[in-house]
Design a protein around this motif. Structure first.
Motif, PDB file in Angstrom:
ATOM      1  N   LYS A 260       0.925  -1.128  -0.069  1.00 11.99           N
ATOM      2  CA  LYS A 260      -0.115  -0.012  -0.092  1.00 11.99           C
ATOM      3  C   LYS A 260       0.921   1.182   0.005  1.00 11.99           C
ATOM      4  O   LYS A 260       1.788   1.407   0.800  1.00 11.99           O
ATOM      5  N   ASP A 261       0.526   2.131  -1.053  1.00 11.42           N
ATOM      6  CA  ASP A 261       1.131   3.496  -0.911  1.00 11.42           C
ATOM      7  C   ASP A 261       0.441   4.461   0.013  1.00 11.42           C
ATOM      8  O   ASP A 261      -0.736   4.578  -0.026  1.00 11.42           O
ATOM      9  N   ILE A 262       1.372   4.907   0.818  1.00 15.53           N
ATOM     10  CA  ILE A 262       0.849   5.855   1.886  1.00 15.53           C
ATOM     11  C   ILE A 262       1.744   7.305   2.097  1.00 15.53           C
ATOM     12  O   ILE A 262       3.203   6.896   2.213  1.00 15.53           O
ATOM     13  N   SER A 263       1.222   8.301   2.043  1.00 10.88           N
ATOM     14  CA  SER A 263       2.065   9.345   2.182  1.00 10.88           C
ATOM     15  C   SER A 263       2.057   9.760   3.698  1.00 10.88           C
ATOM     16  O   SER A 263       1.741   9.345   4.623  1.00 10.88           O
ATOM     17  N   GLU A 264       3.392  10.607   3.922  1.00  9.05           N
ATOM     18  CA  GLU A 264       3.711  11.028   5.245  1.00  9.05           C
ATOM     19  C   GLU A 264       2.588  11.459   6.098  1.00  9.05           C
ATOM     20  O   GLU A 264       2.538  11.345   7.363  1.00  9.05           O
ATOM     21  N   VAL A 265       2.046  12.419   5.294  1.00  5.43           N
ATOM     22  CA  VAL A 265       0.551  13.035   5.974  1.00  5.43           C
ATOM     23  C   VAL A 265      -0.285  12.122   6.590  1.00  5.43           C
ATOM     24  O   VAL A 265      -0.842  11.954   7.408  1.00  5.43           O
ATOM     25  N   GLU A 266      -0.567  11.011   5.424  1.00  5.76           N
ATOM     26  CA  GLU A 266      -1.407  10.081   5.876  1.00  5.76           C
ATOM     27  C   GLU A 266      -1.056   9.130   6.897  1.00  5.76           C
ATOM     28  O   GLU A 266      -1.782   8.782   7.679  1.00  5.76           O
ATOM     29  N   ILE A 267       0.272   8.927   6.892  1.00 10.79           N
ATOM     30  CA  ILE A 267       0.924   8.075   8.155  1.00 10.79           C
ATOM     31  C   ILE A 267       0.637   8.672   9.435  1.00 10.79           C
ATOM     32  O   ILE A 267       0.327   8.248  10.625  1.00 10.79           O
ATOM     33  N   GLU A 268       1.070  10.040   9.503  1.00  6.78           N
ATOM     34  CA  GLU A 268       0.806  10.929  10.655  1.00  6.78           C
ATOM     35  C   GLU A 268      -0.675  10.711  11.156  1.00  6.78           C
ATOM     36  O   GLU A 268      -1.021  10.666  12.404  1.00  6.78           O
ATOM     37  N   LYS A 269      -1.589  10.925  10.249  1.00 10.93           N
ATOM     38  CA  LYS A 269      -2.960  10.758  10.720  1.00 10.93           C
ATOM     39  C   LYS A 269      -3.292   9.662  11.018  1.00 10.93           C
ATOM     40  O   LYS A 269      -4.083   9.478  12.142  1.00 10.93           O
ATOM     41  N   LEU A 270      -2.885   8.574  10.617  1.00  9.33           N
ATOM     42  CA  LEU A 270      -3.381   7.159  10.935  1.00  9.33           C
ATOM     43  C   LEU A 270      -2.707   6.968  12.364  1.00  9.33           C
ATOM     44  O   LEU A 270      -3.166   6.389  13.106  1.00  9.33           O
ATOM     45  N   ALA A 271      -1.441   7.433  12.480  1.00  6.11           N
ATOM     46  CA  ALA A 271      -0.741   7.145  13.843  1.00  6.11           C
ATOM     47  C   ALA A 271      -1.639   8.183  14.917  1.00  6.11           C
ATOM     48  O   ALA A 271      -1.824   7.313  15.948  1.00  6.11           O
ATOM     49  N   ASP A 272      -2.181   9.206  14.613  1.00  4.97           N
ATOM     50  CA  ASP A 272      -3.036   9.870  15.518  1.00  4.97           C
ATOM     51  C   ASP A 272      -4.155   9.099  15.634  1.00  4.97           C
ATOM     52  O   ASP A 272      -4.528   8.920  17.015  1.00  4.97           O
ATOM     53  N   HIS A 273      -4.953   8.566  14.877  1.00  2.67           N
ATOM     54  CA  HIS A 273      -6.062   7.835  14.951  1.00  2.67           C
ATOM     55  C   HIS A 273      -5.915   6.772  16.065  1.00  2.67           C
ATOM     56  O   HIS A 273      -6.589   6.294  16.715  1.00  2.67           O
TER      57      HIS A 273
END
Length: 345
Positions: A260-273
């Motif tokens: 899965k391709d995931i951006s750094e912004v998306e990684i930070e959002k998922l980590a927050d979730h």
């Protein structure tokens, strides 16, 4: 037509002495507990009847399985995996309980016999907890076998009790955790679920755990089965402690494993979730029983918490336990504060 595999492991009743130790810690079971295979994995007696059916569940190429010993970061990993596999659809995740999106394979065999009738009448909101109402009506593995693809499957069974072609066909994530912390978390979950009915003390629970006499134990054998296959391209082995230390890094590794391709912004959002502050407030993962918040899957989310629970005698026993079971293995557990591997105590 898919092949049918003969279940290769001996299943035997635990001894009378072992049964007494187990029953100080669990309630509601009427059948004798059993041990499975050379490692002696402990399971409720109902497992004996269905072991071969579970061993032969048809694996699909688009399956994603999460395997853990209980209380090792299962729920945390499930939510991460489901979101990565579903294009980070947070609205969909918020609209459906995790146990529906990511059901547990063997849960029907794990429900105490006494609980079956209580769940059917929803005694103390038990039917709302982890979808138990459906699991007493229809075997969980059959529901999974009939579910549409893609399937997301959770199990606490070790690899040796699962379909022998699992790693050849599907993606599997395994999560391990320091057994001492696992035991503490396991105790508190059972205490919450029992709601005052469990008579065993923390000391009773530790005695059962260190003697590998709780369901799904022995935990180190459980983890080592996956550790020995960690180089398999379809297996991703993780440590709970590493998730605590650097969750974004673990998300990157899992997304890579799942292609899965995931951006750094998306990684930070998922980590927050996935942060424990938010996770504890998320009813779809921290599965409360209806509106009753006394039973929660997400407790503290810490490493090293066992130190505040073990007395001096337990600490010595824990050293002996780890030293004996890790001897001759390459498996070691990381420490959370330094990121270094624990020595084989």
């Amino acid at each position: 037509m898919a092949p049918w595999f003969e279940f290769p492991h001996e299943i035997r009743d635990v001894s009378a002495e072992e049964e007494k130790i187990i029953r100080k810690c669990v309630i509601g079971y009427t059948k004798p507990f059993v041990k499975c295979g050379k490692a002696g994995y402990v399971m409720p007696g109902a497992y004996r009847k269905y072991a071969e059916a579970i061993y032969n569940i048809k694996v699909r190429p688009d399956d994603v399985w999460v395997i853990t010993f209980p209380r090792s970061g299962t729920t945390w990993t499930q939510e991460m995996v489901w979101l990565l596999e579903n294009d980070l659809d947070y609205d969909a995740a918020r609209s459906s309980p995790l146990h529906e999106r990511f059901p547990m394979l063997e849960i029907t065999t794990s429900i105490p016999e006494v609980a079956f009738e209580l769940i059917k009448i929803n005694f103390m909101n038990l039917a709302d907890f982890q979808g138990l109402n459906e699991a007493v009506k229809y075997p969980s593995w059959k529901s999974i076998e009939e579910a549409p693809s893609p399937r997301f499957i959770k199990t606490h069974l070790p690899l040796s009790l699962l379909p022998p072609n699992l790693l050849d066909i599907a993606k599997v994530l395994y999560v391990a955790r320091d057994p001492r912390d696992t035991m503490v978390s396991y105790y508190y979950l059972n205490k919450m679920v029992a709601r005052g009915l469990m008579t065993g003390t923390f000391a009773h629970y530790w005695e059962a755990f260190r003697r590998d006499l709780l369901p799904w134990t022995p935990t180190i054998s459980h983890a080592n089965e996956a550790w020995e296959k960690k180089t398999h391209p379809n297996l991703h082995f993780m440590f709970y402690e590493n998730m605590l230390q650097d969750l974004p890094a673990q998300i990157r590794e899992v997304s890579k494993f799942l292609n899965k391709d995931i951006s750094e912004v998306e990684i930070e959002k998922l980590a927050d979730h996935l942060s424990f502050a938010n996770f504890k407030k998320n009813k779809n993962v921290n599965n409360t029983a209806g509106d009753n918040n006394n039973v929660q899957f997400v407790r503290k989310g810490e490493a090293g918490g066992w130190k505040s629970h073990f007395d001096a005698k337990m600490e010595v026993q824990a050293e002996e336990y780890l030293n004996k079971r890790l001897r001759g293995l390459t498996l070691t557990y990381p420490t959370y504060d330094t990121g270094e591997e624990c020595s084989r105590l």
